[in-house]
Structure formats: C-alpha cells, structure tokens
Design an enzyme around this catalytic site. Structure first.
Site, PDB file in Angstrom:
ATOM      1  N   GLU A  39      -1.177   5.032  -2.442  1.00 16.69           N
ATOM      2  CA  GLU A  39      -1.320   3.667  -2.953  1.00 16.69           C
ATOM      3  C   GLU A  39      -0.606   2.625  -2.098  1.00 16.69           C
ATOM      4  O   GLU A  39       0.340   1.979  -2.558  1.00 16.69           O
ATOM      5  CB  GLU A  39      -0.796   3.571  -4.386  1.00 16.69           C
ATOM      6  CG  GLU A  39      -1.480   4.506  -5.361  1.00 16.69           C
ATOM      7  CD  GLU A  39      -1.109   4.215  -6.805  1.00 16.69           C
ATOM      8  OE1 GLU A  39      -0.242   3.368  -7.053  1.00 16.69           O
ATOM      9  OE2 GLU A  39      -1.712   4.827  -7.695  1.00 16.69           O
ATOM     10  N   GLU A  98      -4.784  11.022  -8.915  1.00 19.41           N
ATOM     11  CA  GLU A  98      -3.967  10.691 -10.085  1.00 19.41           C
ATOM     12  C   GLU A  98      -4.848  10.069 -11.155  1.00 19.41           C
ATOM     13  O   GLU A  98      -5.667   9.195 -10.860  1.00 19.41           O
ATOM     14  CB  GLU A  98      -2.877   9.646  -9.775  1.00 19.41           C
ATOM     15  CG  GLU A  98      -1.688  10.168  -9.047  1.00 19.41           C
ATOM     16  CD  GLU A  98      -0.650   9.074  -8.771  1.00 19.41           C
ATOM     17  OE1 GLU A  98      -0.534   8.126  -9.573  1.00 19.41           O
ATOM     18  OE2 GLU A  98       0.028   9.190  -7.743  1.00 19.41           O
TER      19      GLU A  98
END
Ligand code: GBH
Length: 485
Positions: free
Chosen positions: A167, A378
């Site tokens: 991320e 995720e």
C-alpha cells in the site's frame, strides 16, 4: 441465478497476513533500531491510547507456536513483512541476528507446508533514513534496492513470492500529507515525492531480484496496492462525478498505471499541477517502474462514497475525517468530501459492501490490457469481539464479513477476473497503526495481558472455507441467490 457457486480454480491459494511492526514486538532486541513507527508512536497524541509497537503481540518470541496455529487452521500461505530496521539497523551494516529471525520463520513455515509470502516494506522505514529526508529523498529508493538485495541474499534460496511494497498510498499520502501515519509529516509536495520514490524503489528492487534469479520463472515478484472504488454520491451530479474522478485518479490510477502502463494518468498530473510533480520524474524512471511483475496484490476493505459538495452540518459521520486531527491526504483534491451512505459499518467506520470488491476485481480485468494475476493480499474487518465466560470468541460480524467477501471474490472469478488467492487480514489481533491496540482485526484473538492466543469463530469459519475449497466442495449458494431460486 447467474450466481450459482462455481468451484475455486485449481491452485487457488488461501492464507492470512500480518506485518512486522504490527506483531513482532522486540523493538530494540538483537540489534534492531528504531523504525519510523517506533519513533512516531512515542510522540504524544500520535497513536490512540499512547500505544507503541514495542511489545505488540510478541510474535518475535512466539513465532514457532504461531506457525503451528497457522498449520492447525489449514493456511496454505502466510504473508508477513520483514523489518528493514531489524535487518539493516539505521540502514548501515547487515545485522545477522535480525536476519536470522526471518530465516527461522521461513524454515518453520516450509516445515509446516506453508508457502512464505514475503513483503519487503510494510511502512517501517528505519528512523535514520527519515532523518535524511525519508521517502521524500530520492536516494531512499536506492537504499531500498540494497536492502531488498540483502534480504534476497539470505532468503532467496527458500522464498519464491516477493512483494516490494504494501500500500504505497498509505506510506506516501497518508504518512507525508495527512500526517496520520509515521513519519507524521503534513507536506503535500513531500507526499508526492514519496509516492514517486516508492514506485521507483519498487522497480529497482524488481530489476535487482529478477537479475539474481537463477531459474527463469521460479521467482514471483509483485506489489500490493490498496484499491478503493470511488463511488459518486449522486451519479447524476457533475460535481460528485468530478470528485469521484479525482479520488479514483489519485487513490487508484496513480498507483496502477505507472506499474502496468508505464505512465502517470494525465488528469491527475493536472489535478496536482501546483506541486510540480513532473519535475520529480527523471528520464528512464517510468521504464524502471513498469518492469513486468508476476502478480498484483489487492488489499480491499471498503469503497469510498465521494462528493464534490461540503457536508451538511447534520451529516452522519462519513469515512473521513476520523476523530484524530490530521491534514488531508487528498493532495490536489482536498475539497472532496465523503458522505455516509448509511450502509452497515465496521468498528473502523468503514462500510461493509462486498459487491464493491467484486466490481473492483472485474474492473481491473476490463480496464487494463493484460493485468497480472490478482491476489487479494488483505481483506478483513475490525469489530469489538464478544468473549464468552468460557473464552469462546463469537465474532459473528467478522465471520459474516469474511464469508461475504470470499463469496464476492468467487463472483468476480465467475465474471472473468483472474484472482488466484485470498489472504485474510489479519492472522492475529495486532498494533493497528494510529489506532493502537484498540481495533482488532484478527481471526485469532490476543489477550494483551497474557499474550494468549484464542482462535475466534471467524478463524474456525475461515478454516472450514479453506478445507471445503480444497476438497472441491461447492459451497451453498449465497443467501440472496437462494431466495431468488
Ligand atoms: C491496511 O491498510 C494495512 O495494510 C494493514 O497494515 C492494516 O492493519 C489494515 O489495512 C487495517 O487497517 O482516507 O485518510 O481516512 C488500511 C487501508 C486505506 C485504510 C486508506 C484507511 C482511508 C484513510 N487504509 N483508508 S483516509
């Protein structure tokens, strides 16, 4: 009707994920020095409750038992990250004591028949590198390449799946513009520099690892992005459509497009014109960034409902801002607002909307010419767990969240998305960054007094999903489809 459940594709990979700073603890043991998160957490008010990653869930000392628990749940893969400041404290010499922890972890996983899925950067830059400018300094990208190479020296004989960054949106825009994450800076231009330099670091590391691979095709290299649908609050309102274009551009396309297309989206470059982003991009950078990758990791939690209008004074709380003071992470589009759609929300205030995950995955396959295989690296939810007197954790909401999102992944596959695996976030309750230990995402509960682990009902349910998928069992149709039939 069209939703009749299909079996999972052959080889579909089931796992769970964590990150070093969130679980390891031992923040100053065996030669580890401060990461930016160790440092940031000591600043009063930076982290809820004054919590720090110093002890976390003590995984550094409990690793073999934790791996045994993964095996008990039937996980096929475990996604973890390595801590740069444990391996190269202060980014100087190689700290073999720190590196050895990961070597033991990898051996333990392989012995248990679990595929190690390694992430090189999950937000914990050595504090020493922040002192020389952090990710706003272009040189940090080259330091990252060298760190990647060091980790590869030690683990490249046993680890096949490598993720460069987790991320980068969070470790650039949220860390350097919103100041909500370490290093807590509120400098939009530095945030854009961090964004570009993390892309560059990714490309440099992929080049280096690829060149070190002896057997063609044996290494699987990729990156994990958090991708979020930007939904216009009122799709017939031009201001809301424009706001959605901006957030989709800055939040998604600024990350996907340099990697897959070798260019930054022109409309976003225009949105951030005042920061002179293009002067950060040197000749050749985009070729480096667009190295072919073997997979794209997708982290997804919720959609963003986006508006171009100020929120009315009596608005229900939307996704942002949270209750901690921070600047805007939406560089160049600070005026955009996020009104609530009044969907059910998790303890983070994030909407529960599995259809969003499905449409996101389908869209990736449609909008990019030949995207690499996708993995959900995720997905999960924070809720306040109910613990029975007998210690059973009946986390029915988390269980429902996970099962409905797993189902959305299957729906996306049925619509043609090339999704090859699903990792639930998270294996253990852990240090939830600026929220400290207050928010629990684990499928395994951790008692923060005793460090005892208890598998939650959601963990048992996830274990059943894995077992059924591997046995080729067709899960019952989702409730809505059953009602239609
Ligand atoms: C992931 O990121 C992380 O990888 C993981 O470490 C973490 O524990 C997990 O999710 C749960 O939080 O618009 O500025 O208010 C979280 C993804 C994306 C969530 C941005 C917050 C909105 C921030 N984040 N999102 S803001």
């Amino acid at each position: 009707m069209s939703d009749a459940p299909t079996p999972w594709p052959d080889g579909f990979l089931w796992g769970s994920a964590t990150a070093a700073a969130q679980i390891e603890g031992a923040a100053h043991e065996d030669g580890k020095e401060d990461s930016i998160w160790d440092h940031f957490a000591r600043i009063p008010g930076a982290v809820a409750g004054g919590d720090t990653p110093e002890v976390a869930v003590d995984h550094y000392h409990r690793m073999p038992a934790d791996v045994a628990l993964m095996k008990e749940l039937g996980l096929q893969s475990y996604r973890f990250s390595t801590s740069w400041s444990r391996i190269k404290p202060g980014d100087r010499f190689v700290n073999h004591a720190g590196l050895d922890f990961y070597s033991r972890l990898v051996d333990e996983l392989l012995d248990a028949g679990i595929l190690p899925w390694l992430t090189l950067y999950h937000w914990d830059l050595p504090q020493a590198l922040e002192k020389t400018g952090g990710w706003a300094n272009r040189d940090t990208a080259y330091r990252f390449r060298d760190y990647a190479s060091t980790v590869f020296d030690a683990l490249g004989d046993r680890v096949t799946h490598w993720t460069t960054f987790n991320e980068p949106l969070c470790s650039s825009l949220i860390a350097y513009a919103a100041g909500e994450h370490a290093p807590g800076r509120r400098e939009p231009r530095a945030a854009l520099a961090a964004l570009h330099h993390q892309h560059l670091a990714h490309g440099l590391a992929v080049q280096t690892l690829r060149s070190r691979s002896e057997e063609a095709g044996a290494l699987k290299l990729g990156i994990t992005l958090n991708l979020t649908n930007a939904v216009p609050n009122d799709p017939s309102d031009p201001a809301d459509l424009e706001a959605a274009r901006r957030i989709d551009g800055l939040w998604n396309r600024m990350f996907v497009e340099p990697l897959l297309l070798g260019s930054y989206p022109a409309d976003v470059l225009d949105d951030v014109r005042e920061y002179d982003f293009e002067s950060l991009v040197h000749d050749g950078d985009l070729q480096t960034i667009a190295q072919p990758i073997d997979f794209l990791g997708v982290n997804h939690y919720h959609d963003d409902n986006v508006s171009g209008h100020p929120l009315p004074a009596d608005a229900a709380p939307g996704l942002v801002p949270t209750d901690r003071p921070k600047a805007s992470p939406f560089v160049g589009s600070e005026y955009v607002t996020f009104p609530s759609r009044r969907l059910p929300v998790t303890a983070m205030g994030w909407e529960v909307n599995p259809a969003g995950l499905r449409s996101l995955l389908v869209r990736l396959g449609r909008e990019y010419p030949s995207p690499p295989p996708l993995y959900i690296t995720e997905n999960g939810a924070a809720y306040d767990d109910l613990v029975d007197a007998d210690g059973r954790v009946r986390d029915t909401e988390r269980e429902a969240y996970i099962l409905s999102h797993v189902d959305a992944v299957r729906g996306a596959i049925a619509e043609g998305a090339d999704v090859r695996g699903y990792f639930v976030w998270s294996f253990l309750d852990n240090f939830e960054w600026a929220w400290g230990y207050e928010k629990r995402f684990g499928i395994v509960r951790v008692d923060y007094e005793t460090q005892e682990r208890i598998v939650k009902d959601s963990g048992r349910a996830f274990a059943r999903v894995i077992a059924d998928a591997r046995a080729g069992v067709r899960a019952p149709a989702p409730r809505s489809a059953a009602v239609d039939a």
